[in-house]
Design a protein around this motif. Sequence first.
Motif, PDB file in Angstrom:
ATOM      1  N   LYS A 151       0.901  -1.228  -0.125  1.00 24.59           N
ATOM      2  CA  LYS A 151       0.089   0.068   0.033  1.00 24.59           C
ATOM      3  C   LYS A 151       0.957   1.247   0.049  1.00 24.59           C
ATOM      4  O   LYS A 151       0.322   2.365  -0.723  1.00 24.59           O
ATOM      5  N   PHE A 152       1.920   1.344   0.637  1.00 18.13           N
ATOM      6  CA  PHE A 152       2.823   2.509   0.936  1.00 18.13           C
ATOM      7  C   PHE A 152       3.339   2.843  -0.577  1.00 18.13           C
ATOM      8  O   PHE A 152       4.096   3.794  -0.569  1.00 18.13           O
ATOM      9  N   LEU A 153       3.363   2.022  -1.468  1.00 20.66           N
ATOM     10  CA  LEU A 153       4.030   2.218  -2.820  1.00 20.66           C
ATOM     11  C   LEU A 153       3.052   2.517  -3.837  1.00 20.66           C
ATOM     12  O   LEU A 153       3.395   2.495  -5.094  1.00 20.66           O
ATOM     13  N   ARG A 154       2.014   3.006  -3.355  1.00 23.80           N
ATOM     14  CA  ARG A 154       1.273   3.523  -4.538  1.00 23.80           C
ATOM     15  C   ARG A 154       1.407   4.517  -5.398  1.00 23.80           C
ATOM     16  O   ARG A 154       2.220   5.199  -4.995  1.00 23.80           O
ATOM     17  N   ASP A 155       0.999   4.607  -6.606  1.00 25.53           N
ATOM     18  CA  ASP A 155       1.379   5.386  -7.863  1.00 25.53           C
ATOM     19  C   ASP A 155       2.738   5.285  -7.913  1.00 25.53           C
ATOM     20  O   ASP A 155       3.555   5.803  -8.741  1.00 25.53           O
ATOM     21  N   THR A 156       3.331   3.922  -7.796  1.00 29.24           N
ATOM     22  CA  THR A 156       4.787   3.238  -8.165  1.00 29.24           C
ATOM     23  C   THR A 156       4.323   2.624  -9.505  1.00 29.24           C
ATOM     24  O   THR A 156       3.558   1.834  -9.666  1.00 29.24           O
ATOM     25  N   PRO A 157       5.330   3.059 -10.690  1.00 29.25           N
ATOM     26  CA  PRO A 157       5.269   2.260 -11.826  1.00 29.25           C
ATOM     27  C   PRO A 157       5.506   0.697 -11.382  1.00 29.25           C
ATOM     28  O   PRO A 157       6.599   0.491 -10.660  1.00 29.25           O
ATOM     29  N   VAL A 158       4.822  -0.165 -12.239  1.00 26.15           N
ATOM     30  CA  VAL A 158       4.960  -1.655 -12.105  1.00 26.15           C
ATOM     31  C   VAL A 158       5.401  -2.185 -13.512  1.00 26.15           C
ATOM     32  O   VAL A 158       4.821  -1.851 -14.488  1.00 26.15           O
ATOM     33  N   VAL A 159       6.462  -2.629 -13.774  1.00 23.06           N
ATOM     34  CA  VAL A 159       7.050  -2.992 -15.043  1.00 23.06           C
ATOM     35  C   VAL A 159       7.140  -4.660 -15.025  1.00 23.06           C
ATOM     36  O   VAL A 159       7.506  -5.234 -13.962  1.00 23.06           O
TER      37      VAL A 159
END
Length: 191
Positions: A151-159
């Motif tokens: 949850k604390f990594l929301r708005d993180t790009p996922v590749v």
Amino acid sequence: AAEQPPELAVAIVGRPNVGKSSLANRLLGDERVLVSEVPGTTRDVVDTLLEVRGRAVRLLDTAGIRRKGRTDRGPEVLSVVVARKAIERAHICLVVLDAVDGVTAQDAHVAGYVNEAGRGVVVVVNKADLLERADARAQREAAERVLDKLKFLRDTPVVFTSALTGAGVEKVLVRALEVGDAFAVKVSTGE
């Protein structure tokens, strides 16, 4: 002459066996390597300077981070210390996960270290070639599940990548540069 943008330090972090070294090798194989350090073992951080879209990127390849408790003895303790040092030195951390395992408690722990250090993050879901469905919708759903667990990594790009086939690998450092640029703006205005 225009000033060179500073080099971006990118650390590859994650629990053991998610394919960090294979990913690093792919990243280095695809880009022009400027300087290569000679590693002692993968427990040491291996720094390699490379060029991505005309920018200098220092890739810090770390040994697997293990959860506290399993690391009381010997080299494992070292690998956590080394990885944490790399996180401290990095601007951006590539948090590498295994596509098949999804997010484990250990992955959340690693991501927690990165979050505590206040670093920019790109989540790399490796071994994506082993997913049953690899279409765009399946990847979007998988990315949502990952960020839901972290949850604390929301708005993180996922590749999504496959170090084995090379799929998706070229996007990794490009995303890291984008996050780095956004992060630099955030850091300088927030100071």
